[in-house]
Each structure stands twice: as C-alpha cells, then as structure tokens.
Scaffold this motif. Structure first.
Motif, PDB file in Angstrom:
ATOM      1  N   PHE A  45     -32.761   4.852   8.726  1.00  0.00           N
ATOM      2  CA  PHE A  45     -33.533   6.088   8.628  1.00  0.00           C
ATOM      3  C   PHE A  45     -34.319   6.309   9.914  1.00  0.00           C
ATOM      4  O   PHE A  45     -34.398   7.418  10.431  1.00  0.00           O
ATOM      5  N   ASP A  46     -34.899   5.243  10.450  1.00  0.00           N
ATOM      6  CA  ASP A  46     -35.701   5.320  11.666  1.00  0.00           C
ATOM      7  C   ASP A  46     -34.834   5.625  12.886  1.00  0.00           C
ATOM      8  O   ASP A  46     -35.325   6.079  13.911  1.00  0.00           O
ATOM      9  N   ALA A  47     -33.539   5.396  12.791  1.00  0.00           N
ATOM     10  CA  ALA A  47     -32.622   5.610  13.909  1.00  0.00           C
ATOM     11  C   ALA A  47     -32.122   7.051  13.994  1.00  0.00           C
ATOM     12  O   ALA A  47     -31.216   7.343  14.764  1.00  0.00           O
ATOM     13  N   LYS A  48     -32.721   7.958  13.238  1.00  0.00           N
ATOM     14  CA  LYS A  48     -32.281   9.350  13.266  1.00  0.00           C
ATOM     15  C   LYS A  48     -32.970  10.164  14.354  1.00  0.00           C
ATOM     16  O   LYS A  48     -32.508  11.241  14.688  1.00  0.00           O
ATOM     17  N   SER A  49     -34.075   9.680  14.876  1.00  0.00           N
ATOM     18  CA  SER A  49     -34.826  10.424  15.883  1.00  0.00           C
ATOM     19  C   SER A  49     -35.400   9.458  16.915  1.00  0.00           C
ATOM     20  O   SER A  49     -35.802   8.351  16.568  1.00  0.00           O
ATOM     21  N   THR A  50     -35.464   9.921  18.158  1.00  0.00           N
ATOM     22  CA  THR A  50     -36.072   9.094  19.195  1.00  0.00           C
ATOM     23  C   THR A  50     -37.589   9.270  19.231  1.00  0.00           C
ATOM     24  O   THR A  50     -38.262   8.657  20.042  1.00  0.00           O
ATOM     25  N   GLU A  51     -38.121  10.093  18.322  1.00  0.00           N
ATOM     26  CA  GLU A  51     -39.572  10.219  18.230  1.00  0.00           C
ATOM     27  C   GLU A  51     -40.136   8.929  17.641  1.00  0.00           C
ATOM     28  O   GLU A  51     -39.559   8.351  16.719  1.00  0.00           O
ATOM     29  N   CYS A  52     -41.257   8.510  18.165  1.00  0.00           N
ATOM     30  CA  CYS A  52     -41.864   7.256  17.727  1.00  0.00           C
ATOM     31  C   CYS A  52     -43.360   7.460  17.581  1.00  0.00           C
ATOM     32  O   CYS A  52     -44.019   7.972  18.493  1.00  0.00           O
ATOM     33  N   MET A  53     -43.914   7.097  16.428  1.00  0.00           N
ATOM     34  CA  MET A  53     -45.363   7.168  16.250  1.00  0.00           C
ATOM     35  C   MET A  53     -45.940   5.788  16.514  1.00  0.00           C
ATOM     36  O   MET A  53     -45.604   4.816  15.839  1.00  0.00           O
ATOM     37  N   LEU A  54     -46.809   5.732  17.506  1.00  0.00           N
ATOM     38  CA  LEU A  54     -47.426   4.465  17.877  1.00  0.00           C
ATOM     39  C   LEU A  54     -48.548   4.127  16.913  1.00  0.00           C
ATOM     40  O   LEU A  54     -48.909   4.916  16.045  1.00  0.00           O
ATOM     41  N   GLY A  55     -49.112   2.954  17.063  1.00  0.00           N
ATOM     42  CA  GLY A  55     -50.062   2.410  16.108  1.00  0.00           C
ATOM     43  C   GLY A  55     -51.318   3.220  15.851  1.00  0.00           C
ATOM     44  O   GLY A  55     -51.868   3.196  14.769  1.00  0.00           O
ATOM     45  N   ARG A  56     -51.787   3.952  16.858  1.00  0.00           N
ATOM     46  CA  ARG A  56     -53.012   4.746  16.705  1.00  0.00           C
ATOM     47  C   ARG A  56     -52.719   6.225  16.513  1.00  0.00           C
ATOM     48  O   ARG A  56     -53.601   7.057  16.622  1.00  0.00           O
ATOM     49  N   GLY A  57     -51.439   6.549  16.247  1.00  0.00           N
ATOM     50  CA  GLY A  57     -51.082   7.925  15.936  1.00  0.00           C
ATOM     51  C   GLY A  57     -50.503   8.735  17.085  1.00  0.00           C
ATOM     52  O   GLY A  57     -50.148   9.897  16.887  1.00  0.00           O
ATOM     53  N   THR A  58     -50.411   8.174  18.267  1.00  0.00           N
ATOM     54  CA  THR A  58     -49.800   8.892  19.385  1.00  0.00           C
ATOM     55  C   THR A  58     -48.301   9.003  19.148  1.00  0.00           C
ATOM     56  O   THR A  58     -47.658   8.020  18.818  1.00  0.00           O
ATOM     57  N   ARG A  59     -47.765  10.205  19.314  1.00  0.00           N
ATOM     58  CA  ARG A  59     -46.328  10.420  19.149  1.00  0.00           C
ATOM     59  C   ARG A  59     -45.694  10.497  20.530  1.00  0.00           C
ATOM     60  O   ARG A  59     -46.170  11.212  21.396  1.00  0.00           O
ATOM     61  N   VAL A  60     -44.612   9.754  20.713  1.00  0.00           N
ATOM     62  CA  VAL A  60     -43.865   9.804  21.963  1.00  0.00           C
ATOM     63  C   VAL A  60     -42.402  10.096  21.642  1.00  0.00           C
ATOM     64  O   VAL A  60     -41.916   9.749  20.562  1.00  0.00           O
ATOM     65  N   ILE A  61     -41.739  10.748  22.579  1.00  0.00           N
ATOM     66  CA  ILE A  61     -40.307  10.963  22.466  1.00  0.00           C
ATOM     67  C   ILE A  61     -39.660  10.000  23.451  1.00  0.00           C
ATOM     68  O   ILE A  61     -39.841  10.109  24.662  1.00  0.00           O
TER      69      ILE A  61
END
Length: 160
Positions: A45-61
């Motif tokens: 499921f996590d492999a569907k998007s390259t978006e990643c939410m880091l531990g403090r809520g920062t979203r990176v692509i």
C-alpha cells in the motif's frame, strides 16, 4: 551541478526524522551534490506513492522508490533515524544490499544515532566505531567500544 559532483542517496520512510532527511538534502544540494531521495515503502500500500510523511508531519515527494535507486552507484548513502522510519529502513533488503556493497567498496555511510542500530542489526557496523542515541544502545549487538561522555550544546550524552 558539475559532471563530477558526488552522488548521494538518502533513503527515507514514513516516520523518518524530519531534520535528518531535510537538512542533509538541502545542504548537499546547495553544495552541488547529486542527491537522490528514495522512498523505502513499508508495504504494498505504501508503495503506491513516492510521497512520504516524515515523523514530525513534513511531507516530501521522493525522487523514486529504493528499488529504482538501486540501479545506480552512490558516493554516500544516508540512513536517517526516527521511528518508525528507521525500522522500515532496517527491513529493506534492497537498502541493506546497497549498504553491504558500499561497505565492500568504499564504506561511506552517514547514519543518525538511531539508524546506527539498524546498521548494527544487519551486521554493517562490526569492527567499526559507532555512536547511538542513549535510548537505543540496548539494541546494538556488539558494545565493545568504550563508553565516553560527550558534550553537545552543554548537554551530556553517551557515545558507544
């Protein structure tokens, strides 16, 4: 970016420590390095998007997934800490294989205090001095180093 710029892989996962991803990413890019931010997915499921939410809520692509990044060679591999991200990194067969190849050839790896445990759990820090967060020292397989106290910004921490 210069043709001979160093290449850097930053492996990241959901829950990786924000500062341990963003600061080296930004600093190395400003210095002219070729930086690849690769997502290590926890599951299908996590492999569907390259978006990643880091531990403090920062979203990176991220630029790609770790499997795609594995086809290139890197001068440096960065493994950020932060839970649960570091646990996901430690279970990635692709990342561990990249790190093992890196160690054979020219061991240059940057790892945060927490992810040193991930490296240790995969046999990557045998006969190498490492530091770790005092809260994770119990997870290191080998603790034959000398415990020392270091002062960082007027606070004392343990070095193993």
């Amino acid at each position: 970016m210069a043709a001979n710029a160093p290449s850097v892989l930053i492996a990241t996962a959901e829950g990786s420590e924000d500062m341990e991803v963003i600061v080296p990413l930004s600093t190395l890019k400003m210095a002219g390095a070729h930086v690849v931010l690769a997502k290590v997915p926890e599951d299908e499921f996590d492999a569907k998007s390259t978006e990643c939410m880091l531990g403090r809520g920062t979203r990176v692509i991220c630029d790609c997934f770790i499997d795609s990044a594995a086809s290139s060679r890197y001068d440096v591999i960065i493994a950020p800490g932060g839970r649960p991200g570091m646990d996901v990194l430690g279970k990635s067969k692709t990342l561990i294989e990249l790190l093992k190849e890196q160690r054979k050839e020219r061991w240059v790896c940057s790892s945060s205090a927490g992810s040193a445990v991930v490296l240790g759990a995969n046999g990557l820090v045998d006969n190498v001095s490492v530091t770790t967060h005092p809260g994770f020292d119990y997870l290191l397989k080998k603790k034959d180093g000398v415990k020392k106290h270091v002062v960082v910004e007027e606070r004392t921490g343990k070095v193993y």
